[in-house]
Design a protein around this motif. Structure first.
Motif, PDB file in Angstrom:
ATOM      1  N   PHE A 242      22.951 -73.042  38.327  1.00 16.94           N
ATOM      2  CA  PHE A 242      22.509 -71.725  38.783  1.00 16.94           C
ATOM      3  C   PHE A 242      22.573 -71.578  40.312  1.00 16.94           C
ATOM      4  CE2 PHE A 242      20.610 -72.471  34.690  1.00 16.94           C
ATOM      5  CZ  PHE A 242      20.717 -71.255  34.040  1.00 16.94           C
ATOM      6  N   SER A 243      23.049 -72.597  41.031  1.00 14.64           N
ATOM      7  CA  SER A 243      23.146 -72.526  42.484  1.00 14.64           C
ATOM      8  C   SER A 243      24.606 -72.664  42.900  1.00 14.64           C
ATOM      9  CB  SER A 243      22.306 -73.635  43.130  1.00 14.64           C
ATOM     10  OG  SER A 243      22.879 -74.911  42.880  1.00 14.64           O
ATOM     11  N   ASN A 244      24.878 -72.537  44.199  1.00 10.89           N
ATOM     12  CA  ASN A 244      26.237 -72.668  44.701  1.00 10.89           C
ATOM     13  C   ASN A 244      26.809 -74.062  44.486  1.00 10.89           C
ATOM     14  OD1 ASN A 244      26.287 -70.038  45.492  1.00 10.89           O
ATOM     15  ND2 ASN A 244      26.132 -70.431  47.685  1.00 10.89           N
ATOM     16  N   ILE A 245      25.951 -75.056  44.322  1.00 15.76           N
ATOM     17  CA  ILE A 245      26.429 -76.415  44.091  1.00 15.76           C
ATOM     18  C   ILE A 245      27.239 -76.485  42.808  1.00 15.76           C
ATOM     19  CG2 ILE A 245      25.674 -78.773  43.587  1.00 15.76           C
ATOM     20  CD1 ILE A 245      23.346 -78.341  45.461  1.00 15.76           C
ATOM     21  N   GLY A 246      26.844 -75.676  41.796  1.00 13.90           N
ATOM     22  CA  GLY A 246      27.551 -75.693  40.532  1.00 13.90           C
ATOM     23  C   GLY A 246      28.233 -74.385  40.194  1.00 13.90           C
ATOM     24  N   GLY A 247      28.492 -73.527  41.162  1.00 19.21           N
ATOM     25  CA  GLY A 247      29.224 -72.293  40.906  1.00 19.21           C
ATOM     26  C   GLY A 247      28.386 -71.051  40.791  1.00 19.21           C
ATOM     27  N   GLY A 265      33.284 -78.602  36.664  1.00 20.10           N
ATOM     28  CA  GLY A 265      33.274 -77.172  36.942  1.00 20.10           C
ATOM     29  C   GLY A 265      33.702 -76.849  38.350  1.00 20.10           C
ATOM     30  N   SER A 266      33.569 -75.583  38.697  1.00 16.72           N
ATOM     31  CA  SER A 266      33.891 -75.110  40.041  1.00 16.72           C
ATOM     32  C   SER A 266      32.628 -75.146  40.892  1.00 16.72           C
ATOM     33  CB  SER A 266      34.455 -73.697  39.993  1.00 16.72           C
ATOM     34  OG  SER A 266      33.509 -72.816  39.395  1.00 16.72           O
ATOM     35  N   THR A 267      32.814 -75.172  42.204  1.00 18.99           N
ATOM     36  CA  THR A 267      31.671 -75.235  43.109  1.00 18.99           C
ATOM     37  C   THR A 267      31.908 -74.325  44.307  1.00 18.99           C
ATOM     38  OG1 THR A 267      30.335 -76.669  44.519  1.00 18.99           O
ATOM     39  CG2 THR A 267      32.656 -77.256  44.270  1.00 18.99           C
ATOM     40  N   GLY A 347      30.698 -57.230  48.596  1.00 24.87           N
ATOM     41  CA  GLY A 347      29.654 -58.085  48.057  1.00 24.87           C
ATOM     42  C   GLY A 347      29.888 -59.539  48.420  1.00 24.87           C
ATOM     43  N   GLU A 348      29.005 -60.417  47.964  1.00 23.45           N
ATOM     44  CA  GLU A 348      29.109 -61.829  48.290  1.00 23.45           C
ATOM     45  C   GLU A 348      30.329 -62.460  47.635  1.00 23.45           C
ATOM     46  OE1 GLU A 348      25.524 -63.684  47.162  1.00 23.45           O
ATOM     47  OE2 GLU A 348      24.279 -62.595  48.601  1.00 23.45           O
ATOM     48  N   LEU A 349      30.757 -63.579  48.239  1.00 20.94           N
ATOM     49  CA  LEU A 349      31.900 -64.296  47.694  1.00 20.94           C
ATOM     50  C   LEU A 349      31.638 -64.748  46.260  1.00 20.94           C
ATOM     51  CD1 LEU A 349      34.685 -65.684  48.326  1.00 20.94           C
ATOM     52  CD2 LEU A 349      33.342 -67.731  48.823  1.00 20.94           C
ATOM     53  N   THR A 350      30.369 -65.084  45.958  1.00 23.97           N
ATOM     54  CA  THR A 350      30.043 -65.583  44.626  1.00 23.97           C
ATOM     55  C   THR A 350      30.320 -64.567  43.539  1.00 23.97           C
ATOM     56  OG1 THR A 350      27.754 -64.861  44.947  1.00 23.97           O
ATOM     57  CG2 THR A 350      28.278 -67.129  45.534  1.00 23.97           C
ATOM     58  N   SER A 351      30.335 -63.276  43.896  1.00 24.30           N
ATOM     59  CA  SER A 351      30.598 -62.250  42.882  1.00 24.30           C
ATOM     60  C   SER A 351      32.071 -61.886  42.820  1.00 24.30           C
ATOM     61  CB  SER A 351      29.757 -60.995  43.192  1.00 24.30           C
ATOM     62  OG  SER A 351      30.170 -60.425  44.418  1.00 24.30           O
ATOM     63  N   ARG A 352      32.899 -62.474  43.682  1.00 21.33           N
ATOM     64  CA  ARG A 352      34.305 -62.100  43.754  1.00 21.33           C
ATOM     65  C   ARG A 352      35.256 -63.249  43.415  1.00 21.33           C
ATOM     66  NH1 ARG A 352      35.725 -61.305  48.761  1.00 21.33           N
ATOM     67  NH2 ARG A 352      33.815 -61.687  49.893  1.00 21.33           N
ATOM     68  N   THR A 353      34.727 -64.359  42.907  1.00 25.44           N
ATOM     69  CA  THR A 353      35.576 -65.501  42.580  1.00 25.44           C
ATOM     70  C   THR A 353      35.298 -65.977  41.163  1.00 25.44           C
ATOM     71  OG1 THR A 353      33.949 -67.024  43.519  1.00 25.44           O
ATOM     72  CG2 THR A 353      35.719 -66.273  44.972  1.00 25.44           C
ATOM     73  N   LEU A 354      36.320 -66.524  40.525  1.00 25.84           N
ATOM     74  CA  LEU A 354      36.174 -67.093  39.185  1.00 25.84           C
ATOM     75  C   LEU A 354      35.423 -68.414  39.271  1.00 25.84           C
ATOM     76  CD1 LEU A 354      36.955 -67.163  36.131  1.00 25.84           C
ATOM     77  CD2 LEU A 354      39.022 -68.410  36.845  1.00 25.84           C
ATOM     78  N   GLN A 355      34.339 -68.547  38.496  1.00 23.67           N
ATOM     79  CA  GLN A 355      33.551 -69.780  38.467  1.00 23.67           C
ATOM     80  C   GLN A 355      33.363 -70.209  37.011  1.00 23.67           C
ATOM     81  OE1 GLN A 355      32.676 -71.351  41.332  1.00 23.67           O
ATOM     82  NE2 GLN A 355      33.713 -69.684  42.434  1.00 23.67           N
ATOM     83  N   ILE A 386      31.377 -69.279  32.108  1.00 19.68           N
ATOM     84  CA  ILE A 386      32.373 -68.747  33.030  1.00 19.68           C
ATOM     85  C   ILE A 386      31.867 -67.436  33.603  1.00 19.68           C
ATOM     86  CG2 ILE A 386      33.608 -67.527  31.193  1.00 19.68           C
ATOM     87  CD1 ILE A 386      36.195 -68.080  32.734  1.00 19.68           C
ATOM     88  N   ARG A 387      32.132 -67.198  34.885  1.00 22.81           N
ATOM     89  CA  ARG A 387      31.854 -65.910  35.496  1.00 22.81           C
ATOM     90  C   ARG A 387      33.175 -65.345  35.992  1.00 22.81           C
ATOM     91  NH1 ARG A 387      28.738 -67.039  39.519  1.00 22.81           N
ATOM     92  NH2 ARG A 387      30.309 -66.808  41.158  1.00 22.81           N
ATOM     93  N   LEU A 388      33.513 -64.165  35.506  1.00 24.42           N
ATOM     94  CA  LEU A 388      34.805 -63.546  35.783  1.00 24.42           C
ATOM     95  C   LEU A 388      34.599 -62.247  36.551  1.00 24.42           C
ATOM     96  CD1 LEU A 388      37.911 -63.494  35.254  1.00 24.42           C
ATOM     97  CD2 LEU A 388      37.391 -62.159  33.193  1.00 24.42           C
ATOM     98  N   PRO A 389      35.117 -62.137  37.791  1.00 30.87           N
ATOM     99  CA  PRO A 389      35.012 -60.863  38.521  1.00 30.87           C
ATOM    100  C   PRO A 389      35.948 -59.831  37.902  1.00 30.87           C
ATOM    101  CG  PRO A 389      36.297 -62.451  39.787  1.00 30.87           C
ATOM    102  CD  PRO A 389      35.790 -63.181  38.584  1.00 30.87           C
TER     103      PRO A 389
END
Length: 904
Positions: A242-247, A265-267, A347-355, A386-389
């Motif tokens: 749930f943090s940037n360490i794990g995407g 996973g992605s980070t 918006g933040e990078l976290t909402s604009r990248t595939l994780q 998976i989180r898909l923008p």
């Protein structure tokens, strides 16, 4: 800062002015040594990023890099793909650079355009006030993309270490005692990999019964790949997902418990969020240095101070959404033009990248409350997410979890939008999610937040199953069924602040400990506090409205609030309603000696259908012993009506070896008789074990961490001088000489460390930093330590009245064992030394005197000697160092060289 070097810098400033008039530089007598140059250690940076500490030679006009290959390699590591860069650097770094100190912001009062030089190749600005070199390279050798890196690089000077943090808490009274220890240990194993163990201990005692538990939450090894992906294996809980360490993947209801297995996973841990553009680019062309104000309608969004040329605005601080921006350009504080441009905040990078992530293994049942009631346990699990923008402001998140007994999937949509519709110009974020389980469970979440001067938040979650009252038949039914809703509206009304809130919750079939029950629950007082109770049904709802106003009158903060509430609770068979009025006062105090303190008082008048009428009050006072805000002692008294009175004493202390607090309180109950004494406290610290040994220091944040250590080397060991060390992610401490200080910092996070001279002086001794001062930014992965060496010199300031053996004043003498000297007349002198001294040796003509230095009193850093008798001695009786100094002074006198009061 070295006082001799400050004198040198002042002298250089005078000479810099003279060189504009005179074609040749004339060095006054006595300053020839300074003009020849000094070798020092300097922090070298390029475009704000430190390259490290390097040896340089500095004279009145130029600087020379003593080890040019080392700094060339450091620059090439920052820009490895730049064209022809190495050849150009080799050509220029073998020579000397003009100091350009007049362009430094610290030298010219932060004038526009300072700390910048336009060059066709490479040039430097030497910041003499901070002993720092700023390097500038032409854009034809390094591109702007290289200057603006998206991913961090691990500090090259860091090395592997074992870092452990521990946090101890306790609370005790005559009926119940509890102690807990939280620990986290991290070991760096390779450049981008580490081991981490996260554990906690809980011990409880109630009368004759005890319970002790120890849990291992995480014990895994991790390896990062290409700064974008990671592999992990061991015991793992879900918090890193749930943090940037794990995407930063948010799956709120999907069962992602602790497992023993693997994860990949992605980070986003390596992303430099300060270098990531969050909106469409805004460019502006300027012919002169200018201030550019960005407006959305009448709202000022930001101001930019820019140099001439084609400039790209930093849009990170602009609100999210699509709207029009007006750019007002000011030159010399005069508006010269206005430009209008469209803008879309992404918006933040976290909402604009595939994780994404996947993990599998065996579910870990340690600490699982309902396991004793399970009919069967799951022995295999596979989970993925998976989180898909979908668009700039829309993201889809999905996840699955497969167990032996059941399968689950959850999907969520996140949407955010910035409005630009007249009075509606705030930002809205929302989320909707749905969970489906094969064993019949269903879950939903709806969330909405809006902020536009006022704020509105709505959160609703629900979980239901075919049989809520099954007491853990299936692994993920132990919390039964629940439903909760929370709404909060906050609105500013002139000088007041109004709130309206509603919350409701319902639970069916859950486990709860007795200490988590409300005190009026019939089952609250039966059994020990940690005993688990199965609660078949509970429901509560609350409405509350309030008005609050805060004012400051002559340094006195006054807060007034009026609140009304309506409550329904299944544990109580009647509705409760009422209101309460609160008045609180607080102020900061300063005494004559500069000590800081606080004082506060508050009163609360409450009327309630259930509890009746009550008046509660609180009075508290505290005193701080320094400016860190960590060292505090205080007292408080509070009570309800005249029935109960509770008095408390507390103290907090923090510093180089951690932080702790202790509170002792006594409650007197006039109604029931007797009193209850309660004590609580905590202590948090950390330690590292590396190639330099074991060091104890400050607590970080309890996660997988890195560390910064400061080695303070002091030549004189008779007294401990101090330096002030501050780390933006770990607080500050006054670090003693000849010691090593530890600051634990979060892993995967850039930290800034600043070493400066201490303003505190104890025992009549102050300190001067000879090397290692300044600011440094550092990025490290967990399990790494960065060490910084600081060299300091103690300084003692003396005041004495020198008399000869006949009682006459001793004047016109030359000191032999001081670093500075100031005669005040009639034998009265002040001087400074780098060591404690018992004897002052002076030379008068060809005679030598020794004066006893017995301190009568000390104030701040001045050691008052008072009257002292100076006795004649011969040259042979002088100590060796003073003999050498006397020889030098005699030789200078014979050569008609002006005598100085400074020795080597």
């Amino acid at each position: 800062m070295n006082r001799r070097f400050l004198l040198f810098s002042l002298f250089v400033s005078i000479l810099s002015f003279s060189t504009s008039i005179c074609a040749s530089l004339r060095i006054p007598k006595g300053f020839e040594e300074l003009a020849e140059g000094q070798t020092i250690l300097s922090d070298v940076s390029i475009y704000g990023e430190s390259l490290g500490i390097f040896k340089i030679s500095v004279d009145l006009e130029n600087i020379h890099f003593i080890e040019p290959n080392k700094i060339i390699n450091a620059i090439l590591k920052q820009y490895p793909d730049s064209h022809n860069l190495k050849g150009m650097l080799s050509k220029y770094f073998d020579g000397t650079f003009h100091r350009n100190s007049q362009l430094s912001c610290s030298s010219n009062g932060d004038q526009p355009g300072c700390d910048f030089i336009d060059t066709n190749n490479v040039d430097i600005i030497y910041d003499e006030d901070n002993a720092r070199v700023n390097v500038f390279i032409s854009d034809k050798y390094i591109t702007s993309q290289k200057k603006d890196k998206t991913y961090y690089a691990v500090n090259a000077e860091s090395h592997n270490a074992f870092i452990h943090q521990q946090n101890i808490n306790f609370v005790a009274d005559k009926n119940y005692q509890s102690a807990s220890i939280q620990g986290n240990g991290t070991l760096g194993i390779i450049e981008d990999g580490y081991l981490n163990v996260d554990w906690n201990f809980q011990g409880q005692r109630s009368k004759s019964k005890r319970k002790n538990d120890i849990f291992v939450n995480n014990a895994y090894v991790r390896r990062d790949l290409f700064k974008r992906f990671y592999l992990q294996a061991g015991i793992m809980d879900s918090k890193d997902i749930f943090s940037n360490i794990g995407g930063n993947i948010n799956l709120s209801q999907l069962p992602l418990g602790k497992i023993r297995g693997f994860r990949a996973g992605s980070t986003l841990a390596w992303v430099n969020v300060n270098k990531v553009n969050t909106g469409t680019p805004i460019n502006i062309f300027l012919s002169h240095e200018a201030r550019v104000d960005a407006y959305r309608g009448e709202q000022l969004l930001s101001s930019f101070y820019l140099k001439a040329g084609a400039q790209a605005l930093d849009t990170r601080s602009l609100p999210q959404g699509s709207y029009t921006i007006s750019l007002k350009v000011y030159e010399n504080n005069q508006l010269v033009r206005t430009e209008t441009v469209p803008y879309t905040g992404l918006g933040e990078l976290t909402s604009r990248t595939l994780q994404w992530f996947i993990q599998g293994g065996v579910p870990d049942n340690e600490g699982y409350v309902g396991s004793k009631n399970d009919k069967h346990q799951d022995d295999k699990v596979f989970q993925a997410g998976i989180r898909l923008p979908v668009m700039n402001n829309v993201a889809l998140t999905s996840g699955v979890a497969y167990f032996n007994s059941a399968n689950f999937w959850e999907s969520a949509i996140d949407w955010s939008h910035g409005f630009d519709m007249g009075w509606v110009d705030g930002v809205m974020t929302s989320r909707v999610s749905y969970l489906h389980g094969s064993e019949g469970s269903r879950g939903t979440i709806q969330q909405l937040n809006y902020n536009d001067g006022f704020s509105l938040s709505f959160y609703r979650s629900e979980m239901k199953a075919t049989d809520c009252d099954n007491q853990g038949v299936n692994r993920y039914s132990i919390n039964g069924c629940y439903k909760s809703t929370n709404i909060m509206l906050s609105v500013p009304l002139d000088n007041w602040y109004a709130t309206l809130g509603f919350s409701t919750s319902m639970n069916k079939g859950r486990y709860i400990t007795r200490q988590d029950m409300v005190d009026y629950d019939p089952n609250y007082s039966f059994g020990v506090p940690w005993e688990t109770v199965y609660q078949s049904y509970s429901k509560s709802s609350t409405w509350q409205a309030g008005l609050t106003r805060t004012a400051n009158i002559s340094g006195l903060n006054i807060t007034t609030s009026l609140n009304a509430f309506l409550r329904n609770d299944s544990s109580y068979n009647a509705q409760d309603k009422g209101m309460f009025v609160t008045l609180s006062l607080s102020t900061n105090t300063h005494d004559i000696e500069g000590n800081r303190g606080t004082f506060s008082a508050s009163s609360n008048v409450q009327t309630s259908k259930r509890a009746g009428n009550a008046i509660s009050y609180n009075i508290a006072s505290s005193q701080y012993s320094d400016d860190t805000g960590e060292n505090e002692k205080g007292i408080s008294i509070n009570g309800i009506n005249t029935d109960t009175i509770t008095s408390s004493l507390y103290g907090r202390a923090g510093g180089q070896y951690g932080a702790g607090a202790v509170t002792i309180s006594d409650t007197l109950n006039k109604t029931g008789g007797g009193n209850i004494i309660n004590g609580s406290g905590n202590y948090s610290s950390s330690f590292i074990l590396d190639r330099e040994g074991l060091t104890v220091g400050r607590w970080g944040d309890g996660t997988a961490s890195s560390a910064i250590t400061i080695n303070v080397n002091q030549g004189d060991t008779s007294d401990s001088s101090k330096v002030n060390v501050s780390v933006d992610t770990s607080g500050q401490s006054e670090v003693k000489g000849n010691s090593r200080a530890l600051f634990t910092v979060p892993g995967y996070r850039e930290s800034q460390v600043n070493v400066d001279e201490s303003t505190l002086a104890s025992g009549g001794v102050s300190s001067e930093i000879k090397s290692g001062t300044g600011v440094r930014k550092i990025f490290m992965t967990p399990g790494k330590v960065y060490n910084r060496d600081v060299k300091i010199e103690s300084h003692y300031t003396w005041m004495a009245h020198l008399l000869d053996e006949t009682g006459n004043a001793v004047e016109e003498v030359i000191p032999l064992n001081v670093i500075s000297w100031a005669p005040l007349g009639n034998g009265l002198v002040t001087f400074e030394t780098t060591q404690k001294m018992k004897m002052l040796y002076v030379m008068k003509n060809n005679a030598y005197l020794q004066c006893g230095m017995k301190v009568s009193k000390m104030r701040d850093v001045i050691r008052y000697v008072g009257e002292t008798t100076c006795k004649s001695i011969n040259f042979a009786s002088l100590p060796s160092a003073e003999k050498k100094q006397a020889t030098i002074m005699t030789a200078k006198a014979k050569s008609n060289t002006s005598l100085t009061v400074m020795n080597n």
